[in-house]
Design a protein around this motif. Structure first.
Motif, PDB file in Angstrom:
ATOM      1  N   MET A  38       0.781  -1.478  -0.096  1.00 41.08           N
ATOM      2  CA  MET A  38       0.068   0.163  -0.050  1.00 41.08           C
ATOM      3  C   MET A  38       0.904   1.257  -0.140  1.00 41.08           C
ATOM      4  O   MET A  38       0.337   2.296  -0.431  1.00 41.08           O
ATOM      5  CB  MET A  38      -0.868  -0.066   1.143  1.00 41.08           C
ATOM      6  N   ASN A  39       2.113   1.009   0.498  1.00 41.28           N
ATOM      7  CA  ASN A  39       2.937   2.379   0.836  1.00 41.28           C
ATOM      8  C   ASN A  39       4.174   2.117  -0.256  1.00 41.28           C
ATOM      9  O   ASN A  39       4.442   1.088  -0.498  1.00 41.28           O
ATOM     10  CB  ASN A  39       3.347   2.416   2.194  1.00 41.28           C
ATOM     11  N   THR A  40       4.601   3.411  -0.588  1.00 44.89           N
ATOM     12  CA  THR A  40       5.815   3.957  -1.289  1.00 44.89           C
ATOM     13  C   THR A  40       6.566   4.445  -0.840  1.00 44.89           C
ATOM     14  O   THR A  40       6.375   5.568  -0.222  1.00 44.89           O
ATOM     15  CB  THR A  40       5.207   4.172  -3.003  1.00 44.89           C
ATOM     16  N   LEU A  41       7.989   4.093  -1.029  1.00 47.52           N
ATOM     17  CA  LEU A  41       9.053   4.918  -0.159  1.00 47.52           C
ATOM     18  C   LEU A  41      10.299   4.968  -1.360  1.00 47.52           C
ATOM     19  O   LEU A  41      10.741   3.991  -1.847  1.00 47.52           O
ATOM     20  CB  LEU A  41       9.454   4.333   1.211  1.00 47.52           C
ATOM     21  N   GLU A  42      10.519   6.120  -1.387  1.00 48.49           N
ATOM     22  CA  GLU A  42      11.665   6.289  -2.770  1.00 48.49           C
ATOM     23  C   GLU A  42      12.322   7.746  -2.426  1.00 48.49           C
ATOM     24  O   GLU A  42      11.857   8.577  -1.548  1.00 48.49           O
ATOM     25  CB  GLU A  42      10.913   6.386  -3.882  1.00 48.49           C
ATOM     26  N   LEU A  43      13.283   8.022  -3.142  1.00 39.79           N
ATOM     27  CA  LEU A  43      13.955   9.395  -3.071  1.00 39.79           C
ATOM     28  C   LEU A  43      13.277  10.208  -4.260  1.00 39.79           C
ATOM     29  O   LEU A  43      13.244   9.495  -5.443  1.00 39.79           O
ATOM     30  CB  LEU A  43      15.289   9.211  -3.226  1.00 39.79           C
ATOM     31  N   LYS A  44      12.966  11.376  -4.091  1.00 39.46           N
ATOM     32  CA  LYS A  44      12.548  12.276  -5.293  1.00 39.46           C
ATOM     33  C   LYS A  44      13.314  13.457  -5.319  1.00 39.46           C
ATOM     34  O   LYS A  44      13.325  14.076  -4.213  1.00 39.46           O
ATOM     35  CB  LYS A  44      11.052  12.540  -5.097  1.00 39.46           C
ATOM     36  N   SER A  45      13.813  13.995  -6.221  1.00 37.29           N
ATOM     37  CA  SER A  45      14.645  14.982  -6.421  1.00 37.29           C
ATOM     38  C   SER A  45      13.630  16.254  -6.493  1.00 37.29           C
ATOM     39  O   SER A  45      12.536  16.013  -6.704  1.00 37.29           O
ATOM     40  CB  SER A  45      15.639  15.330  -7.480  1.00 37.29           C
ATOM     41  N   VAL A  46      14.072  17.629  -6.013  1.00 34.09           N
ATOM     42  CA  VAL A  46      13.174  18.629  -6.056  1.00 34.09           C
ATOM     43  C   VAL A  46      12.703  18.889  -7.607  1.00 34.09           C
ATOM     44  O   VAL A  46      11.677  19.117  -7.791  1.00 34.09           O
ATOM     45  CB  VAL A  46      13.852  20.031  -5.639  1.00 34.09           C
ATOM     46  N   ALA A  47      13.585  18.468  -8.455  1.00 36.90           N
ATOM     47  CA  ALA A  47      13.354  18.642  -9.960  1.00 36.90           C
ATOM     48  C   ALA A  47      12.047  17.713 -10.276  1.00 36.90           C
ATOM     49  O   ALA A  47      11.261  18.060 -11.178  1.00 36.90           O
ATOM     50  CB  ALA A  47      14.432  18.287 -10.892  1.00 36.90           C
ATOM     51  N   GLU A  48      12.022  16.460  -9.610  1.00 32.42           N
ATOM     52  CA  GLU A  48      10.992  15.878 -10.096  1.00 32.42           C
ATOM     53  C   GLU A  48       9.469  15.917  -9.248  1.00 32.42           C
ATOM     54  O   GLU A  48       8.477  15.607  -9.641  1.00 32.42           O
ATOM     55  CB  GLU A  48      11.178  14.291  -9.334  1.00 32.42           C
ATOM     56  N   LEU A  49       9.352  17.123  -8.488  1.00 24.87           N
ATOM     57  CA  LEU A  49       8.442  17.698  -8.072  1.00 24.87           C
ATOM     58  C   LEU A  49       7.561  18.734  -8.927  1.00 24.87           C
ATOM     59  O   LEU A  49       6.421  19.387  -8.729  1.00 24.87           O
ATOM     60  CB  LEU A  49       8.606  18.276  -6.769  1.00 24.87           C
ATOM     61  N   GLN A  50       8.289  19.127  -9.987  1.00 29.84           N
ATOM     62  CA  GLN A  50       7.919  20.207 -11.038  1.00 29.84           C
ATOM     63  C   GLN A  50       6.392  19.598 -11.296  1.00 29.84           C
ATOM     64  O   GLN A  50       6.235  18.500 -11.928  1.00 29.84           O
ATOM     65  CB  GLN A  50       8.705  20.495 -12.228  1.00 29.84           C
ATOM     66  N   ASP A  51       5.476  20.833 -11.419  1.00 28.81           N
ATOM     67  CA  ASP A  51       4.103  20.800 -11.679  1.00 28.81           C
ATOM     68  C   ASP A  51       3.414  19.895 -11.032  1.00 28.81           C
ATOM     69  O   ASP A  51       2.043  19.744 -11.451  1.00 28.81           O
ATOM     70  CB  ASP A  51       4.160  20.482 -13.172  1.00 28.81           C
ATOM     71  N   LEU A  52       3.882  19.241 -10.030  1.00 24.24           N
ATOM     72  CA  LEU A  52       2.822  18.590  -9.058  1.00 24.24           C
ATOM     73  C   LEU A  52       1.886  19.639  -8.383  1.00 24.24           C
ATOM     74  O   LEU A  52       2.393  20.891  -7.851  1.00 24.24           O
ATOM     75  CB  LEU A  52       3.746  17.893  -7.986  1.00 24.24           C
ATOM     76  N   ALA A  53       1.037  19.124  -7.582  1.00 23.60           N
ATOM     77  CA  ALA A  53       0.042  20.095  -6.919  1.00 23.60           C
ATOM     78  C   ALA A  53       0.119  19.333  -5.486  1.00 23.60           C
ATOM     79  O   ALA A  53      -0.514  18.124  -5.476  1.00 23.60           O
ATOM     80  CB  ALA A  53      -1.510  20.223  -7.615  1.00 23.60           C
ATOM     81  N   PHE A  54       0.127  20.311  -4.254  1.00 17.54           N
ATOM     82  CA  PHE A  54      -0.022  19.779  -3.004  1.00 17.54           C
ATOM     83  C   PHE A  54      -1.092  20.691  -2.579  1.00 17.54           C
ATOM     84  O   PHE A  54      -1.376  21.588  -2.501  1.00 17.54           O
ATOM     85  CB  PHE A  54       1.497  20.082  -2.448  1.00 17.54           C
TER      86      PHE A  54
END
Length: 646
Positions: free
Chosen positions: A1-17
């Motif tokens: 059910m859960n996902t654990l990984e490393l995401k660079s700041v660049a990979e957050l581009q255009d995401l909505a929080f």
């Protein structure tokens, strides 16, 4: 059910929080923003560095029916992620990118603070909705912290970087700074509660420990040597922490309630406050900064590195200071005189740092005894506001007697207990067979932990003894106190009173009650006439000879009781017993009361001596605190404290 990984700041581009209503608004301080910038910058200066890992960003994907509409196009926006933990760092990174010119790199919206998103999106422009951002920030706490963060980022970039360095910094931030991305499909509120309830922040000491034991501090290729040095610090660290965990030691130095998860922090705080490493940061310390002490040591190591001084030597210097402070505090605690005098001054509000500076300062050339005579005793004298204890009235203040409140007795009474203990230890220690052992120490940990009163020995409020219970107790105590044959007639009259008045306490007949009171008043007059000239008058009851120290629970337990009742409670508290009143048996005979197990309290030695009539060896009247008793008590105070009352 859960996902654990490393995401660079660049990979957050255009995401909505999406920030839900159970989260607080943006609250990072200027110091926290600056720390993050400095950490990333320091990381960027390392050759062949890997990644800079940010703490977890815990998110939950929002279902399609939860997605908001883009008002401009009446369509759903990109997939939204509900932020369960990590919004403060997420917002700060977004603000750094805004200042670097990467506008709206990713979206942040708020469930209950919709204006915050608008303010965030326009923060880097001079005007925000027709008003300056600074003006808007004055009226909204969320806006205020966002505005301060942007101000810090702008100033920091201006001070640290030219355009070329900014480009490199931005590249590092986007590609080598990574969040621990933790995606879960569990209920977000349950996850939030699990992450935050009971969360314990790292202490200054834990951060400093990691700083000191960092392998990179040691300029040696000999791993065994490094490991030995790290182990030595770790072992000594545990010894110091264990010693400070003893409440007897801890409350000698501190007040109750001054608790912390790791008590070795106290030593590091002293080094920081006293600037023993001579590296005070020129910046004005932030009063709300909980990690000021850690920053002090971090700054010291950074300065040593700039001076090209061995970090291993810098760590040794830090640890030598830790050792010196701890061994000094331990010496104070273990020494009979230093313990009592310094413990007294700390209780009276004197600063431990100042005492330590005097102890280690250049003026203390004559060792322990010179320190006691030239510093400690002189400081103790300053704590006693009324030295004329012969003529000072402590309870009330009048035109004739300018004494002040009875709290002015407290320093005298406490010091009387402490000096009495010191003197007794000296007398016993002078006996060769005892070899100068410490026989008794005043328990500051108990004294500080309980609520203490300065209380009258003989009640200041006249007790009319109008109720049957008080009359009975007073007469029974008088009966056992009148032991001489000359008082046999009075003893017989007391016995007769109980026989003839038996059953009156159950009677509602007012005439019987009147007769009983009249007979009691006459008996009391005869008994008090025996030593009438030896009683304290109302004015005398407010002098030092009628005061002692009592914990508040003991004081409340007897209230405005007569002296023998107070005495019985004190003896019971000291022994962990509860003594019942003397009674009349079925044959109308007076018998002593029984003793049962009860609660105990620490009774200061001089309080115990007062109620045992220790000071008056010439006579003993258990039924009253007489003027003779008071006189000998006062004379003892004057004799014991003669060095401080001059």
């Amino acid at each position: 059910m859960n996902t654990l990984e490393l995401k660079s700041v660049a990979e957050l581009q255009d995401l909505a929080f999406y920030i839900p209503d159970y989260q607080r608004g943006y609250r990072w301080t200027q110091r926290q923003v600056e720390d993050l910038l400095n950490d990333i910058f320091e990381f960027s200066q390392k050759d062949n560095a890997g990644i800079y890992c940010l703490q977890p960003l815990v998110v939950v994907p929002r279902s399609s029916d939860e997605q908001p509409l883009d008002k401009a196009h009446a369509t759903k926006v990109n997939m939204q992620w509900e932020v369960v933990d990590g919004q403060q760092r997420l917002t700060t990174i977004r603000l750094i990118l805004e200042v670097l010119g990467r506008f709206r790199f990713y979206d942040i919206t708020y469930q209950t603070r919709r204006d915050s998103a608008e303010f965030l999106n326009g923060i880097t422009t001079v005007e925000a909705a027709g008003e300056k951002a600074e003006e808007k920030a004055k009226n909204n706490i969320d806006f205020y912290h966002i505005y301060l963060a942007v101000t810090v980022i702008c100033e920091w970039l201006k001070e640290k970087m030219d355009e070329k360095k900014k480009k490199l910094f931005q590249d590092i931030l986007l590609n080598r700074v990574k969040f621990i991305w933790y995606e879960t499909k569990e209920d977000p509120k349950e996850v939030f509660a699990r992450l935050n309830i009971g969360k314990i922040s790292l202490t200054n000491a834990e951060l400093i420990k990691a700083l000191l034991l960092n392998k990179s501090n040691f300029d040696s290729s000999d791993d065994d040597k490094i490991r030995l040095w790290q182990q030595e610090i770790a072992v000594e660290w545990d010894v110091i922490e264990y010693a400070l965990q003893s409440n007897e030691f801890w409350l000698f130095l501190n007040a109750p309630g001054d608790e912390r998860p790791t008590r070795i922090d106290y030593v590091f705080d002293m080094i920081c406050r006293c600037d023993l490493l001579k590296c005070k940061d020129e910046k004005e310390p932030d009063a709300t900064d909980n990690f000021r002490t850690f920053r002090y040591f971090y700054h010291y190591l950074a300065v040593q590195k700039q001076k090209e001084i061995s970090l291993a030597q810098a760590v040794r210097t830090i640890w030598e200071n830790v050792r010196e402070i701890f061994h000094t505090l331990r010496e104070w605690f273990d020494d009979m005189e230093l313990y009592h005098y310094i413990g007294y001054l700390i209780y009276m509000g004197r600063n431990v740092d100042e005492i330590y500076k005097q102890w280690t300062g250049p003026d203390n050339k004559s060792g322990k005894f010179g320190f006691i005579e030239k510093y400690l005793k002189e400081e103790i004298k300053k704590t006693i506001p009324c030295k004329d204890i012969e003529n000072t009235v402590y309870e009330v203040e009048s035109a004739q007697n300018k004494g002040g409140s009875k709290t002015n007795c407290r320093p005298i009474l406490l010091l009387h207990n402490l000096q009495t203990i010191i003197n007794q230890n000296r007398i016993l220690g002078a006996n060769a067979k005892y070899k100068n052992g410490v026989f008794y120490k005043f328990p500051f940990h108990l004294y500080k932990s309980e609520g203490w009163d300065v209380e009258h020995i003989d009640s200041n409020t006249e007790n009319g003894l109008n109720d049957i219970q008080s009359q009975r107790e007073w007469l029974l105590n008088a009966y056992f106190g009148l032991q001489d044959k000359a008082y046999q007639t009075l003893r017989d009259q007391i016995q007769e009173f109980f026989k003839t008045r038996k059953g009156d306490e159950q009677s509602a007949d007012s005439d019987k009650q009147t007769v009983r009171n009249e007979q009691f008043v006459e008996l009391r007059r005869q008994i008090e006439d025996i030593s009438d000239n030896n009683r304290l008058d109302q004015n005398e009851k407010n002098k030092i000879w009628n005061f002692t120290l009592l914990d508040s629970s003991t004081n409340r337990s007897y209230g405005n009781a007569i002296f023998p009742a107070k005495r019985r409670v004190i003896i019971g508290k000291d022994q962990g017993k509860r003594f019942s009143l003397p009674t009349i048996d079925e044959n109308e005979e007076i018998v002593l009361g029984s003793a049962e197990n009860g609660s105990s309290s620490f009774i200061p030695p001089c309080t115990r001596y007062v109620f045992l009539k220790y000071y008056n060896t010439a006579s003993f009247d258990p039924n009253a605190w007489t003027k003779d008793d008071a006189e000998t008590y006062k004379n003892n105070i004057k004799e014991i404290l003669k060095d401080f009352l001059s």
